[in-house]
Design an enzyme around this catalytic site. Structure first.
Site, PDB file in Angstrom:
ATOM      1  N   GLU A 257       0.907  -1.157  -0.097  1.00  0.00           N
ATOM      2  CA  GLU A 257       0.029   0.017   0.047  1.00  0.00           C
ATOM      3  C   GLU A 257       1.147   1.200   0.056  1.00  0.00           C
ATOM      4  O   GLU A 257       1.541   1.498   1.077  1.00  0.00           O
ATOM      5  CB  GLU A 257      -0.822   0.010   1.252  1.00  0.00           C
ATOM      6  N   CYS A 296      -3.181   8.437   3.429  1.00  0.00           N
ATOM      7  CA  CYS A 296      -2.653   7.857   2.143  1.00  0.00           C
ATOM      8  C   CYS A 296      -3.966   8.040   1.220  1.00  0.00           C
ATOM      9  O   CYS A 296      -3.750   7.974  -0.004  1.00  0.00           O
ATOM     10  CB  CYS A 296      -2.435   6.286   2.288  1.00  0.00           C
TER      11      CYS A 296
HETATM   12  P1  NAP Z   1       8.512   4.813   4.427  1.00  0.00           P
HETATM   13  O1  NAP Z   1       9.789   5.492   4.562  1.00  0.00           O
HETATM   14  O2  NAP Z   1       8.422   3.909   2.965  1.00  0.00           O
HETATM   15  O3  NAP Z   1       8.260   3.777   5.613  1.00  0.00           O
HETATM   16  C1  NAP Z   1       7.185   3.211   5.689  1.00  0.00           C
HETATM   17  C2  NAP Z   1       7.663   1.814   6.505  1.00  0.00           C
HETATM   18  O4  NAP Z   1       9.095   1.122   5.879  1.00  0.00           O
HETATM   19  C3  NAP Z   1       8.194   2.157   7.819  1.00  0.00           C
HETATM   20  O5  NAP Z   1       7.838   1.361   8.873  1.00  0.00           O
HETATM   21  C4  NAP Z   1       9.767   2.208   7.712  1.00  0.00           C
HETATM   22  O6  NAP Z   1      10.443   2.253   9.121  1.00  0.00           O
HETATM   23  C5  NAP Z   1       9.840   1.024   6.854  1.00  0.00           C
HETATM   24  N1  NAP Z   1      11.005   0.771   6.155  1.00  0.00           N
HETATM   25  C6  NAP Z   1      11.742   1.836   5.687  1.00  0.00           C
HETATM   26  N2  NAP Z   1      12.928   1.149   4.870  1.00  0.00           N
HETATM   27  C7  NAP Z   1      12.885  -0.011   5.108  1.00  0.00           C
HETATM   28  C8  NAP Z   1      13.775  -1.022   4.988  1.00  0.00           C
HETATM   29  N3  NAP Z   1      14.818  -0.672   4.201  1.00  0.00           N
HETATM   30  N4  NAP Z   1      13.313  -2.392   5.395  1.00  0.00           N
HETATM   31  C9  NAP Z   1      12.274  -2.529   6.061  1.00  0.00           C
HETATM   32  N5  NAP Z   1      11.700  -1.424   6.551  1.00  0.00           N
HETATM   33  C10 NAP Z   1      11.912  -0.137   5.930  1.00  0.00           C
HETATM   34  O7  NAP Z   1       7.164   5.538   4.186  1.00  0.00           O
HETATM   35  P2  NAP Z   1       7.144   6.957   5.051  1.00  0.00           P
HETATM   36  O8  NAP Z   1       7.861   7.896   4.430  1.00  0.00           O
HETATM   37  O9  NAP Z   1       7.364   6.672   6.499  1.00  0.00           O
HETATM   38  O10 NAP Z   1       5.523   7.125   5.092  1.00  0.00           O
HETATM   39  C11 NAP Z   1       4.879   7.871   4.113  1.00  0.00           C
HETATM   40  C12 NAP Z   1       4.534   7.426   2.862  1.00  0.00           C
HETATM   41  O11 NAP Z   1       3.581   6.190   3.135  1.00  0.00           O
HETATM   42  C13 NAP Z   1       3.603   8.248   2.057  1.00  0.00           C
HETATM   43  O12 NAP Z   1       4.103   8.223   0.943  1.00  0.00           O
HETATM   44  C14 NAP Z   1       2.315   7.492   2.194  1.00  0.00           C
HETATM   45  O13 NAP Z   1       1.250   7.949   0.691  1.00  0.00           O
HETATM   46  C15 NAP Z   1       2.629   5.970   2.410  1.00  0.00           C
HETATM   47  N6  NAP Z   1       1.372   5.614   2.887  1.00  0.00           N
HETATM   48  C16 NAP Z   1       0.614   4.715   2.452  1.00  0.00           C
HETATM   49  C17 NAP Z   1      -0.650   4.165   2.782  1.00  0.00           C
HETATM   50  C18 NAP Z   1      -1.309   3.183   2.196  1.00  0.00           C
HETATM   51  O14 NAP Z   1      -2.354   2.723   2.832  1.00  0.00           O
HETATM   52  N7  NAP Z   1      -1.216   3.112   1.024  1.00  0.00           N
HETATM   53  C19 NAP Z   1      -0.801   4.522   4.173  1.00  0.00           C
HETATM   54  C20 NAP Z   1       0.056   5.411   4.883  1.00  0.00           C
HETATM   55  C21 NAP Z   1       1.267   6.007   4.187  1.00  0.00           C
HETATM   56  P3  NAP Z   1      11.182   3.428   9.580  1.00  0.00           P
HETATM   57  O15 NAP Z   1      10.073   4.223   9.980  1.00  0.00           O
HETATM   58  O16 NAP Z   1      11.987   2.672  10.763  1.00  0.00           O
HETATM   59  O17 NAP Z   1      12.110   3.520   8.531  1.00  0.00           O
END
Ligand code: NAP
Length: 684
Positions: A257, A296
């Site tokens: 997602e 999101c």
């Molecule tokens: P992100 O950086 O991709 O992080 C999302 C999750 O992935 C976090 O738990 C993060 O942990 C983890 N993560 C990052 N790098 C990783 C790796 N190498 N290995 C394992 N896990 C890893 O996203 P964000 O910036 O926090 O969130 C915002 C984005 O999420 C926005 O673009 C939004 O559109 C999207 N979003 C989508 C939805 C949906 O349902 N489609 C819902 C909410 C948000 P850490 O925090 O520890 O880095």
């Protein structure tokens, strides 16, 4: 010394090594806790989930798992005050927290009740009816779902630390699969608190839930084909993780997602002065500002008719001007802070990128009033509206996601253009249309549905009860194609099946009946010794069969039924007209007369354990019954579903009505409620 968030691994709370990374409040920058998962053995964590957690969960039936979710939801409800208190530090107002906390808990309730209503009280879920694959029916096939024998790794985004965990956890546990939850670091403290309470409740069996606060180390190296990853976050991270060699070589199921530039289209009919115009302004304003736009599903692209685009900009600017920004704990505040200072910088950068192709028409300033908080310390951001003059030829407005209170108005000249603009988002979680013209609604939905996971059409008739553009519901799927990740979560029982394996099983009807606990035509018909209606729920066996005497259908019966019920349709009352009908040779018996005579043939009239008939399913009339025909019923006990704690169970009977030539004239399932031994003993 700073508190460190715990990791729940192997059913114990363990601190990660080192000082960890400091997490601070979104509101005033005050330190909250440090986070570290360093030193954890991720291979052991996976092994524990698969062996201990999986074994424990699979021992339970779907209904028992449903009861477990309900107990958990009730328990969390009792503790929600402390979740609300801590939630403020994430920048969330009370209503933002309500979506996260109450919304998450209600997801547990919904899955609990759906699991108990729509799934069997058993360990195997049957996918549709058997498939007939042999001439004589001695070799048949049934699709079944069984729980995957691995772990579900849930990687969540920062914006919904409670709901994000619970919306994945509910279907996973209902499926019988253990979960390893990895919350986003910046708001992990709230997830950790909730997991502490879940763990303390003792409601989940050992190994069913583990929590990793911090990085996932080498966890991916230990994945196998029985594991599932459910990821929520950015597209970049999803792509990176999806390309992990283990994910590829082991074909690990991966649900993503991700980003989504959701659009909301204002219909051409919804001009200023109509209820729809006002609804649209309200909806866009709410979507921009609730959770400070960190949703999101939030509306990022406001697609409005060119002729009234200026009115839309003006009305939105006025509405946004009324939003009070500040300390989310204050009752006077409508919009809190972004989740972190880093997130604020990120949104600022994205707005700068967007403004290369669109004009900022409201907000965009670093200087604005903040209620009851220090603007320099908190991650506050002013709602910002942009307007793009030429949206069909501007790419940034369709691809750059500013994950905050930011939207862009995109004018369109005709419906085709509105459709094209919506599609330029290249896949969204949610789309909305606000119109009171149902023909327009159909054109827009058919033109854009393939690019959306969920669509909501709002007009004056449904607005009051509408759940709005941005609310994912446990009953409905959450996910979307393309940029939205291509994944699917929730959607009721559909969401449970993502954690299970579908298998086509072929064999004899008898064997498949034994495997699926649902009687299949062609399987043994057991003589129960007594009328099956004399048996209690426990005494009944699947396959217990009654074959009735026969009853002739006379012309007088048909006439009497027609007069008695008022169903004087010509096929039953007019010989000549009936004969002109291509399906009949003359007057035929009513279908409901056949069903009624069948009941008369198979029921046992005396007071007994069968408590009630609550319906029929799958009723089909296979061929006409003429007067003079003779009917017989074969009634086989097809499926039993115990309703624990109620004193009864549901029994589904396979009914087949045949004529004097043994041709099937009607087939259906009769649904009854049958008393348990205990209940039956208590009323005799
Ligand atoms: P992100 O950086 O991709 O992080 C999302 C999750 O992935 C976090 O738990 C993060 O942990 C983890 N993560 C990052 N790098 C990783 C790796 N190498 N290995 C394992 N896990 C890893 O996203 P964000 O910036 O926090 O969130 C915002 C984005 O999420 C926005 O673009 C939004 O559109 C999207 N979003 C989508 C939805 C949906 O349902 N489609 C819902 C909410 C948000 P850490 O925090 O520890 O880095």
């Amino acid at each position: 010394m700073q508190t460190k968030l715990g990791n729940l691994v192997l059913d114990r709370w363990v601190d990660g090594d080192g000082d960890g990374k400091l997490l601070t409040s979104a509101v005033d920058g005050a330190p909250i806790a440090a986070i570290s998962s360093a030193g954890l053995d991720f291979g052991d964590i996976l092994h524990h989930a698969r062996s201990r957690g999986g074994d424990n969960l699979r021992r339970l039936t779907f209904h028992q798992r449903g009861e477990m979710l309900k107990a958990l939801a009730q328990y969390l409800m009792e503790h929600k005050k402390e979740f609300y208190e801590l939630s403020t530090a994430t920048g969330a107002t009370r209503s933002d927290s309500w979506v996260d906390i109450d919304g998450g808990i209600s997801t547990l309730f919904v899955f609990s009740s759906k699991g108990r209503r729509e799934m069997p009280n058993d360990h195997v879920y049957l996918d549709g009816p058997p498939e007939r694959i042999s001439k004589n029916g001695t070799f048949t096939a049934q699709h079944i779902f069984t729980p995957k024998l691995g772990a579900a790794v849930h990687i969540n985004a920062f914006n919904f630390p409670c709901w994000g965990m619970l919306e994945k956890l509910a279907p996973t546990l209902l499926a019988g699969v253990p979960a390893i939850v990895k919350p986003a670091s910046s708001t992990a403290y709230l997830t950790e608190l909730m997991v502490r309470r879940i763990n303390a409740s003792g409601i989940l069996p050992d190994g069913a839930l583990q929590l990793i606060c911090g990085g996932v180390g080498d966890l991916f190296e230990h994945l196998n084909c029985q594991d599932t990853i459910a990821f929520t976050g950015s597209k970049n991270t999803a792509e990176f993780l999806q390309q992990h060699p283990k994910v590829i070589s082991e074909s690990v199921a991966f649900t993503a997602e991700t980003d989504s530039l959701n659009s909301s289209i204002l219909g051409p009919d919804a001009v200023p002065g109509t209820p729809e115009f006002d609804l649209y302004i309200k909806e866009v304003t709410r979507e921009m500002t609730s959770k400070a736009g960190q949703k999101c599903t939030a509306i990022r692209r406001v697609i409005a008719p060119s002729a009234i685009a200026a009115d839309v900009v003006a009305a939105l600017s006025t509405a946004l001007g009324e939003i009070r920004i500040g300390n989310p704990a204050s009752r006077e505040v409508d919009m809190g802070a972004l989740a972190s200072q880093g997130q604020r910088d990120e949104v600022r950068d994205r707005v700068a990128e967007l403004s290369q192709q669109a004009d900022v028409v409201y907000g965009g300033s670093d200087s604005f009033d903040v209620v009851d908080a220090d603007a320099d310390k908190g991650a506050f951001f002013m709602p910002t509206l942009l307007h793009c003059e030429k949206p069909l030829t501007s790419s940034a407005v369709h691809s750059v996601e500013a994950f905050g209170p930011v939207s862009t108005v995109l004018p369109y000249d005709n419906i085709d253009e509105a459709i094209e603009l919506s599609r330029l988002g290249e896949g969204s979680l949610a789309g909305s249309i606000v119109t009171n013209d149902d023909a327009v609604a159909r054109e827009l939905v058919l033109g854009t549905a393939a690019y959306h996971g969920r669509m909501v059409v709002i007009n004056r008739h449904c607005a009051a009860e509408s759940t709005g553009h941005g609310s994912p519901l446990p009953h409905l799927i959450h996910g979307g194609p393309g940029r939205a990740g291509g994944g699917e979560e929730m959607g009721g029982i559909r969401g449970v099946l993502h954690y299970m394996q579908r298998t086509a099983v072929q064999g004899s009807p008898e064997t498949l009946t034994a495997i699926g606990h649902r009687w299949i035509r062609g399987a043994d018909e057991n003589d129960p010794g007594v009328h099956p209606f004399r048996k209690t729920f426990e005494q009944l066996n699947i396959g217990d069969t009654l074959t009735t005497d026969t009853r002739e259908v006379t012309l007088a019966d048909i006439q009497h039924f027609a007069e008695f019920t008022g169903d004087t349709f010509y096929a039953h009352t007019d010989e000549e007209a009936a004969a002109k009908n291509p399906f009949f040779d003359g007057r035929v018996a009513h279908g409901y007369l056949i069903v009624s005579f069948a009941a008369g043939l198979f029921v046992d009239p005396d007071f007994g354990p069968v408590l009630a008939n609550y319906g029929v399913d799958e009723l089909r009339f296979a061929q006409p019954v003429n007067y003079g025909d003779s009917l017989r019923v074969r009634l086989a006990c097809k499926q039993k579903t115990l309703r624990a704690g109620t004193g009864y169970g549901e029994v589904r009977w396979d009914a087949e009505v045949t004529n004097q030539d043994d041709d099937v004239v009607a087939q259906y399932d009769v649904l009854t409620m049958v008393a348990t031994d205990e209940q039956w003993a208590s009323v005799q």
